[in-house]
Design a protein around this motif. Structure first.
Motif, short mmCIF file in Angstrom:
data_model
loop_
_atom_site.label_atom_id
_atom_site.label_comp_id
_atom_site.label_asym_id
_atom_site.label_seq_id
_atom_site.Cartn_x
_atom_site.Cartn_y
_atom_site.Cartn_z
N LYS A 12 0.81 -1.22 0.00
CA LYS A 12 0.00 0.00 0.00
C LYS A 12 0.85 1.27 0.00
N VAL A 21 -4.59 -5.47 6.60
CA VAL A 21 -4.75 -4.17 7.27
C VAL A 21 -3.77 -4.05 8.44
N CYS A 22 -3.45 -2.80 8.81
CA CYS A 22 -2.55 -2.54 9.94
C CYS A 22 -2.95 -1.20 10.55
N CYS A 44 1.99 2.00 3.98
CA CYS A 44 2.33 0.90 4.90
C CYS A 44 2.72 -0.31 4.07
N CYS A 47 -3.05 1.80 7.82
CA CYS A 47 -4.13 1.93 6.84
C CYS A 47 -5.50 1.92 7.49
N CYS A 99 1.27 -3.30 4.04
CA CYS A 99 0.18 -4.26 3.78
C CYS A 99 0.10 -4.57 2.29
ZN LIG Z 1 -1.59 -1.29 6.36
#
Ligand SMILES: [Zn+2]
Length: 475
Positions: free
Chosen positions: A24, A41-42, A27, A45, A29
């Motif tokens: 992304k 996801v993290c 990040c 994001c 991900c």
């Molecule tokens: Zn992320």
């Protein structure tokens, strides 16, 4: 509609293209499409407090390459800003985008119109992150609830904004077609509309013909095919004219297109606030990226016409995709007569691929096979008819041309001239009038004789040989 004569549409397009980076924009991900919902996801994001976004250099590189391909000037320092929205699929409440100082500006695309080539300006190309996706089906309880998948949240996008230079829905369609072609050539996106990698919004207004000032515009959002864009524009033009003609005013607003009903419906509005670190793409980096730019479709067509003595039409067909163009060129370079290769690819190869629903990559006849078969026809070893038969066999058996040619015992068209001479004699005897014309100096009549002989030989004869024989007989 009658009002169309009185009013002129003004159209600008905003195209969102998802970049093919592995991760992304802020990040690490994954951006993979189709993974189980909410698995990529993290905190970054998801926009959780304290999370620190780190810009993905690949996304900047891809965006810059695309902007260069669209003839834009790249801004050395561009600025990210948060656009605040309240959407269910944007739980962090804002989208990071570029507003005042976008990555790139002042580009253009040339499109073909009924009255010749037209340049459509590109106002800007900027980087931004995607939002999540609302799901309305495909999960337990979907009949009465909506679910949110945040895998797409933070995936890098570029937004390509055109100048309001587009005058008809057909021009909009052509612009989008050329734009998609260019982006595909740069390799920065797969432009897959079904997966949402390319999305288009249209700004549209009408004004009385001859008036300089723009009318009030509306924005039609999230239309998922170029055909629907054209339809939505047709509808919106007529709707606006009807409102104005009825004494009403156009409201500046966002509208959604319903492709089933063929109508647009009203929606919402937005604001900006800047405060993120500037993005710097310096001279050195710009040069590096410029060096990764491939040859673009229009330039490639021009060069191919010159290199291979093919027509502009040939060049258009043969550059439909980058793969096809690459394949054609490999064969054209390997063969003695590139124009013959161009004809073969279009008539014998593409027709059969289409009939079997195959892509060029899946063709049983490779470009090496195309080059070899073209040379065999060129040298007169096989006839056009024999080539067609061998291609039929290749497609039936799923084998390449050289294999089939071997299996069939390297067939050759007859070089025995005695049978052919007999046919030539017959044709000459049967057409005294044309013989007279030829001898009176009308040399083009030879084409008539060759045609007759080819017909009688059922296409088996070598045209060059027939030509020589007919000439000899007539002298
Ligand atoms: Zn992320």
């Amino acid at each position: 509609m009658a009002g169309r004569a009185k009013y002129e549409p003004v159209i600008g397009l905003e195209v969102h293209v998802q970049l093919l980076t592995a991760s992304k924009i802020f990040c690490s991900c994954s951006t993979r499409f189709g993974d189980p919902p909410n698995t990529n996801v993290c905190p970054v994001c998801l926009g959780l407090p304290g999370a620190l976004p780190v810009l993905n250099r690949k996304a900047v590189e891809f965006a810059t390459r695309a902007a260069m391909a669209l003839n834009c000037e790249i801004r050395e320092t561009s600025i990210f800003a948060r656009k605040n929205y309240f959407y269910p699929d944007l739980p962090k409440g804002y989208q990071i985008s570029q507003y005042d100082k976008p990555l790139a500006e002042h580009g253009f695309i040339e499109i073909a119109t009924a009255s010749g080539s037209k340049r459509i300006g590109i106002t800007r190309v900027h980087l931004e992150e995607d939002a999540g996706k609302s799901l309305h089906e495909g999960f337990v309880g979907s009949s009465d609830t909506t679910a949110i998948d945040l895998n797409r949240s933070g995936v890098p996008l570029i937004e390509i904004v055109s100048e309001p230079d587009i005058a008809t829905p057909d021009e909009a369609y052509e612009y989008l077609t050329r734009l998609k072609e260019i982006i595909l050539y740069t390799g920065v996106s797969d432009c897959n509309m079904e997966e949402g990698s390319l999305r288009c919004d249209a700004n549209i207004s009408v004004r009385p013909r001859g008036q300089e000032k723009f009318g009030t515009k509306t924005e039609v959002k999230n239309v998922n095919s170029f055909r629907f864009i054209r339809e939505a524009l047709e509808y919106e033009i007529d709707r606006q004219i009807e409102v104005i003609e009825g004494g009403g005013k156009i409201t500046q607003e966002t509208r959604l297109y319903n492709s089933v009903e063929g109508k647009t419906y009203s929606m919402r509005s937005k604001e900006q606030e800047p405060d993120l670190l500037p993005l710097v793409v310096d001279e050195k980096w710009r040069t590096e990226i410029r060096n990764t730019l491939p040859e673009l479709p229009e330039a490639r067509r021009t060069r191919m016409v010159a290199d291979y003595s093919i027509t502009t039409h040939d060049a258009h067909v043969l550059t439909l995709t980058k793969t096809l163009a690459d394949q054609f060129e490999s064969a054209a370079k390997a063969a003695k007569n590139p124009k013959r290769v161009a004809n073969l690819v279009q008539s014998e190869l593409m027709g059969r691929l289409k009939a079997q629903g195959l892509e060029i990559e899946q063709s049983p006849v490779t470009m090496k096979g195309v080059a070899e078969s073209a040379d065999l026809v060129e040298s007169g070893a096989i006839s056009g008819k024999m080539l067609k038969d061998l291609y039929d066999l290749a497609f039936e058996r799923g084998e390449d041309f050289p294999e089939v040619y071997e299996e069939e015992g390297r067939p050759e068209q007859s070089r025995d001239t005695s049978a052919l001479e007999k046919i030539v004699d017959e044709v000459v005897a049967a057409n005294p009038k044309q013989v007279e014309q030829y001898r009176a100096g009308k040399k083009t009549v030879i084409g008539f004789f060759v045609g007759q002989v080819m017909k009688l030989s059922k296409g088996q004869a070598n045209p060059q040989m027939v030509n020589e024989l007919v000439e000899k007989k007539l002298e």
